[in-house]
Design an enzyme around this catalytic site. Structure first.
Site, PDB file in Angstrom:
ATOM      1  N   LYS A  79       0.855  -1.202   0.000  1.00 32.21           N
ATOM      2  CA  LYS A  79       0.000   0.000   0.000  1.00 32.21           C
ATOM      3  C   LYS A  79       0.880   1.237   0.000  1.00 32.21           C
ATOM      4  O   LYS A  79       1.902   1.294   0.704  1.00 32.21           O
ATOM      5  CB  LYS A  79      -0.872  -0.045   1.250  1.00 32.21           C
ATOM      6  CG  LYS A  79      -1.897   1.091   1.388  1.00 32.21           C
ATOM      7  CD  LYS A  79      -2.671   0.904   2.700  1.00 32.21           C
ATOM      8  CE  LYS A  79      -3.753   1.963   2.866  1.00 32.21           C
ATOM      9  NZ  LYS A  79      -4.462   1.786   4.154  1.00 32.21           N
ATOM     10  N   SER A 154      -9.375   1.777   3.577  1.00 35.68           N
ATOM     11  CA  SER A 154      -8.563   2.540   2.662  1.00 35.68           C
ATOM     12  C   SER A 154      -7.563   1.685   1.888  1.00 35.68           C
ATOM     13  O   SER A 154      -6.937   2.173   0.941  1.00 35.68           O
ATOM     14  CB  SER A 154      -7.812   3.649   3.402  1.00 35.68           C
ATOM     15  OG  SER A 154      -6.999   3.110   4.399  1.00 35.68           O
ATOM     16  N   SER A 178      -9.367  -0.490   7.848  1.00 33.85           N
ATOM     17  CA  SER A 178      -8.889  -0.328   6.474  1.00 33.85           C
ATOM     18  C   SER A 178      -8.189  -1.499   5.822  1.00 33.85           C
ATOM     19  O   SER A 178      -7.856  -1.420   4.651  1.00 33.85           O
ATOM     20  CB  SER A 178      -7.974   0.903   6.390  1.00 33.85           C
ATOM     21  OG  SER A 178      -8.765   2.064   6.482  1.00 33.85           O
TER      22      SER A 178
END
Lengths: 498, 49
Positions: A79, A154, A178
């Site tokens: 990420k 997220s 997330s």
């Protein structure tokens, strides 16, 4: 079975047996990215050349009989909130658009030492603020199961890339759900470790008392392997827990006898979609057939979890994001005339830089946090929230006296359509209702696939454990996985046997 | 509790953000909604915490 359909564990066995090379594996996943990511948009950057070079290096080491590490030759997506030295790390924000960190995050160092091949950086909600990946400054990621829908957030890109078989493993971060929520939305496994289990050094901070890095994978045993690699105390993160890392990957396949599972009565009320509830209740029956006992429990302060989180997280964010001022990092406003401000030109530069560099959700949370921390409001909001956080943490301590793990849905509904909630921030926040408490209490949580909606959308089952009981969590999740076959299903866009 | 436009402007200065008139408008509405939601914490007795 083709390379991209195999689990990381299966690929590792073939790599170790010299039946596959890391270059073959990496090229297969790069190929999948090439053919599908234009539609899914899970990646912000793909490190094609570096990945192939690294794969060649690992193949060389293996051929020479040198140690290659626990992930030797396996591709891992990361990420874009985690620093990789000299590589673009943007947090999906204009504020960090050209930023190249001068160092590797601890988890990246560990991945490299374990022989992982870093594939690229995945898309996310800007600065990890969001539950849909729509808040990325660059583009939204699409759910591989239905590209008109969100992949969750997220860590939307990290979840989508595993679901679409563009990577066997990925690294995400979880501050209020997330990792777990997008894992649920995309039909993959995603885990938030205990707070302090994985070093946050090199994780761009959103809310420092809530953030944790964690693994996403297609199977529980893969997630266990990745967790084993990234976990451990770190002198550079003073919140990391000084405890050795259990051998998660060796332990994961051992079933648990006499497992006591708690169902939180507050989680089965208003707001829970009927099909999600049905899938979770079916999962309960699976566990009962495996010998587990189910107990009705209460987390009495559940209804206050969202309010508590949406004070504490924005407060911490307002502090953590103060550094983005046009002076410390890359982006600075060019609008010279706009720097004029009643507060002086420096203040004007800060204000205009941040106005241009931050997206709407980030601004909203920074504003909320600033308000709640300001003189006259601090006691009523931030301090109050800290106290309620203590009550929420106590609820878990009390509940875990009677049960080994807590079981329930990870999200109230399957993935919604892109655009559905973007104009209603509060309704977007309420999507986190089952996940934020784990971050507030510091406990560990995992999402595993447990079914599909009538529209073919994945449904996630969440298990939560007391702090530092990730082994118990993984073993229980593995038991469920082996008794069902939800995890074998692939999204329609991915070629190959289903 | 509704936040006034003036309060939002003050917070924007503290947060080192410049908001356009449209943003100020939207922010006032949205933050008021969110603050009203989080105010439910005042229902809880936290004297002994």
């Amino acid at each position: 079975m083709s390379i991209i359909h195999m689990s990381a564990t299966e690929l590792l066995a073939l790599l170790d047996a010299a039946e596959l090379t890391s270059v073959e594996v990496v090229l297969a996943f790069l190929d999948q990215i090439e053919s599908h990511d234009a539609e899914i948009k899970a990646f912000i950057h793909v490190h094609t050349d570096a990945a192939v070079a690294r794969a060649e290096e690992i193949d060389g080491r293996r051929a020479a009989g040198q140690p290659v590490g626990k992930l030797g030759g396996l591709p891992v997506a990361v990420k874009d909130v985690v620093c990789i030295r000299d590589e673009l790390t943007t947090c999906a924000s204009r504020m960090l658009e050209g930023f190249r960190p001068p160092y590797d995050a601890t988890v990246v160092e560990k991945l490299r030492a374990a022989g992982a091949v870093l594939l690229g950086k995945t898309n996310m909600d800007e600065f990890a603020m969001g539950g849909s990946c729509e808040n990325s400054a660059f583009f939204p990621t699409h759910n591989p199961w239905d590209t008109e829908r969100i992949p969750g957030g997220s860590s939307g890109g990290a979840a989508a890339c595993v679901a679409a078989r563009m990577a066997p493993l990925s690294i995400g971060s979880d501050t209020g759900g997330s990792i777990r929520q997008p894992a649920g939305a995309c039909g993959v496994v995603g885990m938030k470790p205990t707070y302090g289990r994985v070093s946050r050094y090199g994780l761009v901070a959103f809310a420092s008392s809530l953030d944790q890095i964690g693994p996403l994978a297609a199977t529980v045993e893969d997630a266990a392997l990745l967790l084993e690699v990234i976990a451990g105390p770190d002198p550079r993160d003073s919140t990391s827990i000084d405890q050795g890392v259990p051998a998660f990957s060796a332990a994961v396949a051992r079933p648990l006898e006499g497992l006591r599972l708690g169902l939180v009565r507050e989680h089965f009320g208003e707001g829970l979609d009927g099909e999600v509830e049905a899938a979770v209740r079916e999962a309960i029956r699976v566990y009962e057939a495996l010998g587990a006992t189910i107990k009705d429990i209460s987390l009495p302060h559940s209804k206050y979890a969202i309010a508590t989180y949406y004070i504490i997280a924005p407060c911490e964010a307002s502090s953590n994001l103060a550094r983005y001022d046009g002076a410390h990092y890359g982006y600075r406003t060019n609008l010279k005339e706009m720097r004029e401000d009643p507060g002086g030109s420096l203040v004007g530069m800060y204000r205009q830089t941040r106005a241009e560099g931050f997206g709407a959700e980030v601004k909203r949370r920074v504003m909320l946090g600033t308000y709640a921390l300001s003189a006259g409001y601090y006691d009523a909001y931030y301090l109050k929230a800290l106290k309620v956080r203590r009550l929420i943490a106590q609820d878990y301590i009390d509940a875990f006296k009677d049960v080994d793990l807590i079981l329930g849905p990870v999200s109230p509904t399957p993935a919604f359509k892109i655009g559905d909630k973007i104009n209603d921030p509060l309704s977007m926040y309420l999507v986190d209702l089952y996940t934020v408490s784990a971050n507030l209490a510091g406990v560990a949580g995992i999402s595993v696939p447990c079914g599909f909606s009538s529209g073919g959308l994945p449904i996630g089952l969440q298990l939560q454990s007391p702090p530092l009981e990730e082994e118990r969590l993984l073993r229980a999740a593995y038991m469920f996985q082996q008794a069902t076959d939800w995890y074998r299903r692939r999204p329609p866009c991915v070629d190959g046997p289903n | 509790m509704s936040l006034t436009r003036e309060e939002i402007e003050k917070v924007a200065l503290l947060a080192r953000l410049r908001l356009s008139p449209d943003e100020l408008e939207t922010m006032t509405v949205q933050l008021s909604q969110i603050v009203e939601y989080v105010e439910q914490l005042s229902e809880l007795d936290t004297e002994s915490v």
